[in-house]
Design an enzyme around this catalytic site. Structure first.
Site, mmCIF file in Angstrom:
data_model
loop_
_atom_site.group_PDB
_atom_site.id
_atom_site.type_symbol
_atom_site.label_atom_id
_atom_site.label_comp_id
_atom_site.label_asym_id
_atom_site.label_seq_id
_atom_site.Cartn_x
_atom_site.Cartn_y
_atom_site.Cartn_z
ATOM 1 C CG ASP A 67 47.876 80.921 19.013
ATOM 2 O OD1 ASP A 67 48.667 81.017 18.057
ATOM 3 O OD2 ASP A 67 48.250 81.028 20.200
ATOM 4 C CG HIS A 140 56.952 83.557 19.491
ATOM 5 N ND1 HIS A 140 56.906 82.713 20.577
ATOM 6 C CD2 HIS A 140 55.852 83.262 18.747
ATOM 7 C CE1 HIS A 140 55.826 81.949 20.472
ATOM 8 N NE2 HIS A 140 55.188 82.262 19.376
HETATM 9 ZN ZN LIG Z 1 50.083 82.191 20.878
HETATM 10 ZN ZN LIG Z 2 53.079 82.023 18.889
#
Ligand SMILES: [Zn+2]
Ligand SMILES: [Zn+2]
Length: 306
Positions: A67, A140
């Protein structure tokens, strides 16, 4: 004073919705653009919002999730078809460069311009005359980075009366002092600090990318004029946010408060929320200067004291 503005091109998370495209944010300053992330369809948004793709541009990618990068190849191809000649600098995790090169080879994409790759690492990663780009580690599910765009500080205001009083003749020597260098008058050294006010800091814009809130990021974003932060989830989905290594809007607000930023733009909303007004309401309780970013939103970053 030069206009500095942030243009939100895509404010959804993993999947697009009717009103929200995939992540991309443009920071625009006097004809130069720094693009943060490049979700699928970013090139279309450039056209839609009149950004112009052949500007002096730097693209900073936070991490290698589709994304955030799937729009890159299309954007590069269109730039080339638009006869771009200017070198394009791309900052991002190491793997990004392999991905771009391999994809270009496989699709036999030849560009009319040079690509310059800069690997993300903590600290200043890029210096331009008008600004610099700083980087810090995000937290993340994959290697991920956050960025701060900061204008180059300007020297303090020049006190001409003081310069005259010190016997500095108007002209070249004034200009030398204004640029922060000492001059000699009748064998005496005059330092810039004697005729200049305090240095004027530039404006700063922070962009978190996908991340959990961390103490490192609270420090990294300290005092920024505008912080754009991961707000994928509402507070009631806090467990999910922790699982997926994202943040809730309240966590974003807590970090903004801790970092004493001026304004907080919430973004990267999950498609599960048809409206994000609850996320904004919750964030405002902790940090009143919070607002929801939306596609096509232009946010001015006002000048500091002249
Ligand atoms: Zn994202
Ligand atoms: Zn991500």
């Amino acid at each position: 004073m030069t206009k500095l503005e942030v243009v939100f091109l895509g404010t959804s998370s993993a999947t697009p919705t009717k009103g929200r495209n995939l992540p991309a944010v443009a920071i625009r300053r006097e004809g130069e653009v720094v693009l943060m992330d490049c979700g699928e369809g970013t090139q279309k948004s450039f056209v839609e919002y009149g950004l112009g793709i052949n500007k002096e541009m730097v693209i900073a990618i936070t991490h290698l999730h589709g994304d955030h990068v799937n729009g890159l190849l299309g954007l590069l191809q269109t730039m080339s078809m638009s006869q771009r000649g200017k070198t394009l600098t791309i900052v991002g995790p190491e793997g990004l460069f392999r991905w771009v090169k391999t994809s270009m080879e496989m699709l036999q994409i030849g560009l009319l311009f040079d690509l310059q790759f800069v690997a993300a690492r903590p600290g200043v990663v890029l210096r331009r005359e008008a600004y610099r780009l700083r980087c810090a580690r995000a937290k993340h599910s994959v290697d991920a980075w956050s960025y701060v765009f900061e204008e180059t500080p300007r020297p303090g205001v020049f006190d001409s009366n003081r310069a005259v009083a010190l016997g500095v003749p108007e002209g070249r020597k004034w200009s030398t002092l204004q640029h922060g260098r000492s001059v000699t008058v009748d064998g005496r050294t005059i330092r810039p600090s004697e005729v200049l006010g305090p240095r004027r800091d530039g404006r700063r814009v922070g962009y978190s990318g996908d991340t959990r809130p961390t103490a490192t990021l609270a420090r990294f974003f300290s005092g920024v004029d505008l912080l754009i932060f991961d707000s994928t989830f509402a507070a009631r989905d806090a467990e999910r946010a922790a699982d997926r290594m994202h943040s809730t809007s309240v966590e974003a607000a807590e970090l903004a408060k801790k970092a004493h930023v001026k304004r907080l733009a919430l973004t990267h909303f999950s498609a599960r929320y048809r409206s994000v007004s609850a996320l904004v309401r919750e964030a405002k309780k902790t940090f009143p200067e919070s607002f929801a970013a939306s596609d096509g939103m232009f946010v001015d970053v006002p000048a500091k004291g002249q």
